[in-house]
Design a protein around this motif. Structure first.
Motif, PDB file in Angstrom:
ATOM      1  N   CYS A 172       0.833  -1.208   0.000  1.00 31.60           N
ATOM      2  CA  CYS A 172       0.000   0.000   0.000  1.00 31.60           C
ATOM      3  C   CYS A 172       0.865   1.254   0.000  1.00 31.60           C
ATOM      4  O   CYS A 172       0.600   2.210  -0.753  1.00 31.60           O
ATOM      5  N   GLU A 173       1.903   1.264   0.820  1.00 28.00           N
ATOM      6  CA  GLU A 173       2.773   2.436   0.886  1.00 28.00           C
ATOM      7  C   GLU A 173       3.492   2.656  -0.442  1.00 28.00           C
ATOM      8  O   GLU A 173       3.588   3.788  -0.936  1.00 28.00           O
ATOM      9  N   SER A 174       3.987   1.568  -1.057  1.00 28.20           N
ATOM     10  CA  SER A 174       4.678   1.690  -2.339  1.00 28.20           C
ATOM     11  C   SER A 174       3.735   2.222  -3.413  1.00 28.20           C
ATOM     12  O   SER A 174       4.124   3.058  -4.240  1.00 28.20           O
ATOM     13  N   ARG A 175       2.507   1.747  -3.417  1.00 26.00           N
ATOM     14  CA  ARG A 175       1.549   2.216  -4.415  1.00 26.00           C
ATOM     15  C   ARG A 175       1.268   3.707  -4.241  1.00 26.00           C
ATOM     16  O   ARG A 175       1.189   4.466  -5.217  1.00 26.00           O
ATOM     17  N   LEU A 176       1.127   4.150  -3.005  1.00 25.81           N
ATOM     18  CA  LEU A 176       0.862   5.567  -2.758  1.00 25.81           C
ATOM     19  C   LEU A 176       2.033   6.429  -3.217  1.00 25.81           C
ATOM     20  O   LEU A 176       1.844   7.514  -3.780  1.00 25.81           O
ATOM     21  N   ILE A 177       3.256   5.933  -2.993  1.00 24.96           N
ATOM     22  CA  ILE A 177       4.441   6.681  -3.431  1.00 24.96           C
ATOM     23  C   ILE A 177       4.462   6.796  -4.951  1.00 24.96           C
ATOM     24  O   ILE A 177       4.732   7.858  -5.517  1.00 24.96           O
ATOM     25  N   ARG A 178       4.144   5.689  -5.646  1.00 26.90           N
ATOM     26  CA  ARG A 178       4.127   5.719  -7.114  1.00 26.90           C
ATOM     27  C   ARG A 178       3.050   6.668  -7.635  1.00 26.90           C
ATOM     28  O   ARG A 178       3.266   7.421  -8.580  1.00 26.90           O
ATOM     29  N   LEU A 179       1.884   6.614  -7.004  1.00 27.33           N
ATOM     30  CA  LEU A 179       0.800   7.497  -7.443  1.00 27.33           C
ATOM     31  C   LEU A 179       1.154   8.964  -7.223  1.00 27.33           C
ATOM     32  O   LEU A 179       0.843   9.830  -8.044  1.00 27.33           O
ATOM     33  N   SER A 180       1.810   9.257  -6.090  1.00 32.24           N
ATOM     34  CA  SER A 180       2.217  10.638  -5.807  1.00 32.24           C
ATOM     35  C   SER A 180       3.230  11.122  -6.833  1.00 32.24           C
ATOM     36  O   SER A 180       3.178  12.256  -7.317  1.00 32.24           O
ATOM     37  N   THR A 182       3.608   9.992  -9.892  1.00 31.97           N
ATOM     38  CA  THR A 182       2.926  10.155 -11.183  1.00 31.97           C
ATOM     39  C   THR A 182       2.168  11.476 -11.234  1.00 31.97           C
ATOM     40  O   THR A 182       2.199  12.195 -12.236  1.00 31.97           O
ATOM     41  N   ALA A 183       1.497  11.810 -10.140  1.00 31.01           N
ATOM     42  CA  ALA A 183       0.748  13.057 -10.095  1.00 31.01           C
ATOM     43  C   ALA A 183       1.676  14.263 -10.174  1.00 31.01           C
ATOM     44  O   ALA A 183       1.368  15.268 -10.816  1.00 31.01           O
ATOM     45  N   ALA A 184       2.852  14.162  -9.518  1.00 37.44           N
ATOM     46  CA  ALA A 184       3.789  15.289  -9.519  1.00 37.44           C
ATOM     47  C   ALA A 184       4.396  15.514 -10.892  1.00 37.44           C
ATOM     48  O   ALA A 184       4.712  16.651 -11.267  1.00 37.44           O
ATOM     49  N   ASN A 185       4.561  14.443 -11.691  1.00 43.47           N
ATOM     50  CA  ASN A 185       5.190  14.571 -13.005  1.00 43.47           C
ATOM     51  C   ASN A 185       4.198  14.817 -14.122  1.00 43.47           C
ATOM     52  O   ASN A 185       4.593  15.001 -15.268  1.00 43.47           O
TER      53      ASN A 185
END
Length: 219
Positions: A172-180, A182-185
């Motif tokens: 869950c933590e890894s997925r949230l980091i990836r989503l964040s 993606t949103a930042a880029n």
């Protein structure tokens, strides 16, 4: 957890009274799922109503004894022979909490995950210590007491469960980091002009008319 079938399994070993069933159930499962006498007698009443147990007199101390019937044995055999249904899983409070924490105002879901991870790791360590004690008890008993073996199986299930929960929290933590990330880029959307939903394309300079006279001062 099926209290109903657990009591039937204990009654198949012989007549029992309510508090005796509670004690044996908790001994077999290491008090992982504690029962109160009220739960036991409520379940016994329903089993009696359904024809799966019957009252069988009293013991020397005046306790009402319950016995399993043929219908109860058939129900127990069916329970043992069929897999536990996973198509309608029980509600999981942690999964619901994380689902509701996504986007909740003032909640940092990563803090929720970290807090839960610390608790889960502590529980896993506690279960592991209890497993060592249960394993020592089993290995020191030539008779391999059924309650000790049963408790060991329950503990190992709890250990596997907490290990899986810890891995899921990491996921869950890894997925949230990836989503964040993606949103930042993601490219920023063009700003909309007031009163419009989308930004209008920039106006191009008007081309001069073919027959327009030359502009004064131009060479």
């Amino acid at each position: 957890m099926s209290i109903r079938h657990g009591l039937l399994a204990l009654l198949e070993r012989g007549p029992r009274y309510g508090s005796q069933l509670r004690t044996e159930f908790e001994s077999r499962t290491g008090s992982t799922w504690p029962l109160n006498v009220g739960q036991v007698y409520t379940t016994l009443s329903r089993l009696e109503r359904d024809g799966m147990v019957a009252q069988g007199g009293e013991d020397a101390a005046g306790h009402t004894l319950y016995t399993i019937t043929d219908s109860g044995r058939a129900e127990l055999r069916t329970w043992f022979e069929n897999p536990v249904d996973r198509t309608s899983p029980a509600r999981d409070e942690l999964a619901i909490k994380l689902a509701m924490a996504v986007g909740a105002p003032g909640v940092d879901i990563r803090d929720v995950i970290q807090s839960q991870r610390r608790h889960t790791v502590k529980a896993m360590q506690d279960y592991t210590r209890l497993k060592a004690q249960a394993l020592a008890a089993v290995e020191s008993s030539a008779a391999r007491e059924r309650d000790d073996v049963a408790w060991l199986l329950v503990l190992e299930q709890l250990i596997f469960q907490t290990e899986a929960e810890a891995r899921w929290l990491d996921h869950c933590e890894s997925r949230l980091i990836r989503l964040s990330a993606t949103a930042a880029n993601a490219p920023a959307a063009p700003a909309a002009r007031p009163g419009t939903e989308e930004a209008a394309p920039a106006a191009r300079p008007a081309a001069p008319a073919p027959d327009a006279p030359p502009v004064a001062g131009a060479r």
